[in-house]
Design an enzyme around this catalytic site. Structure first.
Site, PDB file in Angstrom:
ATOM      1  N   LYS A  45       0.840  -1.207   0.000  1.00 44.92           N
ATOM      2  CA  LYS A  45       0.000   0.000   0.000  1.00 44.92           C
ATOM      3  C   LYS A  45       0.879   1.262   0.000  1.00 44.92           C
ATOM      4  O   LYS A  45       1.933   1.277   0.648  1.00 44.92           O
ATOM      5  CB  LYS A  45      -0.879  -0.027   1.263  1.00 44.92           C
ATOM      6  N   LEU A  73      -5.135   7.547   0.747  1.00 43.46           N
ATOM      7  CA  LEU A  73      -3.791   7.084   1.092  1.00 43.46           C
ATOM      8  C   LEU A  73      -3.558   6.957   2.598  1.00 43.46           C
ATOM      9  O   LEU A  73      -2.487   7.313   3.106  1.00 43.46           O
ATOM     10  CB  LEU A  73      -2.729   7.981   0.446  1.00 43.46           C
ATOM     11  N   CYS A 129      -3.013   8.898  -7.486  1.00 42.57           N
ATOM     12  CA  CYS A 129      -4.138   8.745  -6.563  1.00 42.57           C
ATOM     13  C   CYS A 129      -5.140   9.879  -6.823  1.00 42.57           C
ATOM     14  O   CYS A 129      -4.770  11.047  -6.768  1.00 42.57           O
ATOM     15  CB  CYS A 129      -3.665   8.779  -5.119  1.00 42.57           C
ATOM     16  N   LYS A 164       3.482   5.005 -11.600  1.00 45.13           N
ATOM     17  CA  LYS A 164       2.077   4.614 -11.799  1.00 45.13           C
ATOM     18  C   LYS A 164       1.238   5.794 -12.268  1.00 45.13           C
ATOM     19  O   LYS A 164       1.184   6.826 -11.596  1.00 45.13           O
ATOM     20  CB  LYS A 164       1.510   4.034 -10.496  1.00 45.13           C
ATOM     21  N   GLY A 242      -6.273  -3.260 -14.060  1.00 50.09           N
ATOM     22  CA  GLY A 242      -7.604  -2.688 -14.239  1.00 50.09           C
ATOM     23  C   GLY A 242      -8.570  -3.831 -14.510  1.00 50.09           C
ATOM     24  O   GLY A 242      -8.668  -4.314 -15.634  1.00 50.09           O
TER      25      GLY A 242
HETATM   26  O1  DOR Z   1      -7.871   4.680  -6.069  1.00 50.70           O
HETATM   27  C1  DOR Z   1      -6.905   4.869  -5.338  1.00 50.70           C
HETATM   28  N1  DOR Z   1      -7.067   4.924  -4.010  1.00 50.70           N
HETATM   29  N2  DOR Z   1      -5.668   5.026  -5.849  1.00 50.70           N
HETATM   30  C2  DOR Z   1      -4.581   5.299  -5.117  1.00 50.70           C
HETATM   31  O2  DOR Z   1      -3.517   5.491  -5.654  1.00 50.70           O
HETATM   32  C3  DOR Z   1      -4.687   5.355  -3.682  1.00 50.70           C
HETATM   33  C4  DOR Z   1      -5.988   4.945  -3.103  1.00 50.70           C
HETATM   34  C5  DOR Z   1      -6.317   5.797  -1.889  1.00 50.70           C
HETATM   35  O3  DOR Z   1      -5.714   5.554  -0.854  1.00 50.70           O
HETATM   36  O4  DOR Z   1      -7.137   6.720  -2.000  1.00 50.70           O
END
Ligand code: DOR
Length: 302
Positions: A45, A73, A129, A164, A242
């Protein structure tokens, strides 16, 4: 049995399958179901310099077309990862990719610097993110900021650097080219697609933040298209993800140009999803008489 080993920008993987960051924690819970060292890699994570609480709840919504998250995050910080998770992953013999997050360019670099002595096989720089106001996708949507953060991370490490990308852009190839020119060894795509869920009875958004990232099979055609476009635009290897649930899904990504794949949302539904994808690729190779899985990369015909 065919040879499943691949090399993702300097990262040797025994098979082409990892997990999408944030869907597998550091793998401990999944180790009760299968030996996580049997994956090509475990991706942890997103980690920041200090712990983050993430966004207000509700921050997960199930929709008929996939999962929406606005986690933001949440993570306990890099020292916790170093003390607890990385030694455990090393003990079980896992190949480890650490997903790196930050609020600022400096923070990405500081996280990498904090990890340089730790048992890490590669970094995945998360500039995609959709759920944070600083860092994440705010950096990953513009070529200038992509170049700057990737260049700075590149200067901080000699380890394989995977970057990413977000699908929430008009032209994924220009972002991929920017990452490649700044020193990325590989590119992951895609992170989640910005979306929204609404509760009609209460006349309000389901997520406290309003919007979040969509994942699961609904985004697979978007991800395949972006992998294919980037395969034609850059030379560095691609990590495709995906909506992958089966070995055949994974093979589709490899045919579109991915060297390796990540299983994400499927882990929440089926804790054995990732290892089943490995076995599914194996079965496909046996059935199709593919001696070396690398033969599949970009092998799309018209
Ligand atoms: O969709 C996502 N949720 N992508 C990310 O890179 C992190 C995660 C989050 O923690 O919000």
């Amino acid at each position: 049995m065919g040879n499943l080993a691949v090399n993702l920008g300097g990262l040797a993987m025994k098979n082409p399958v990892t997990v999408a960051s944030g869907t597998f924690a550091a793998g401990r819970e999944y180790h009760d179901f299968f030996d996580v060292s049997q994956l090509g890699a475990v991706t942890t994570k997103g980690v920041s310099l200090h712990g983050w609480e993430g966004n207000a709840s509700p921050r997960i919504a199930e929709t008929p077309s996939g999962m929406l998250n606005s986690i933001g995050l949440q993570n306990p910080g890099v020292e916790h990862l170093k003390e607890c998770d990385l030694p455990w992953l090393a003990d079980v013999g896992a190949t480890t990719i650490v997903n790196v997050s930050g609020h600022s360019f400096d923070e990405y670099v500081q996280v990498i610097e904090a990890l340089e002595e730790a048992p890490v096989d590669a970094y995945e720089v998360n500039i995609s993110c959709p759920n944070v106001d600083a860092g994440g996708m705010t950096i990953g949507c513009k070529t200038a900021s992509v170049e700057e953060v990737v260049r700075r991370c590149r200067e901080a490490t000699a380890r394989p650097l995977i970057v990413k990308l977000t699908p929430n852009v008009t032209d994924i190839t220009e972002i991929a080219r920017a990452a490649e020119s700044a020193g990325a060894d590989a590119i992951s795509l895609i992170n989640t697609l910005l979306g929204m869920a609404i509760d009609a009875r209460r006349r309000r958004p389901v997520l406290a933040r309003g919007v979040g990232g969509l994942s699961g099979p609904a985004v697979k055609p978007v991800a395949l298209r972006m992998v294919w476009e980037c395969h034609n635009a850059v030379s560095v290897p691609l990590l495709g993800m995906g909506g992958i649930c089966t070995g055949e899904d994974a093979v589709e990504f490899m045919l579109a140009g991915a060297t390796a794949v990540a299983v994400g949302t499927a882990n929440f539904m089926n804790p054995c999803a990732a290892i089943e994808v490995v076995r599914g690729i194996e079965a496909y190779c046996d059935e199709q008489r593919v001696d070396n899985v690398t033969e599949l990369i970009g092998a799309l015909t018209w």
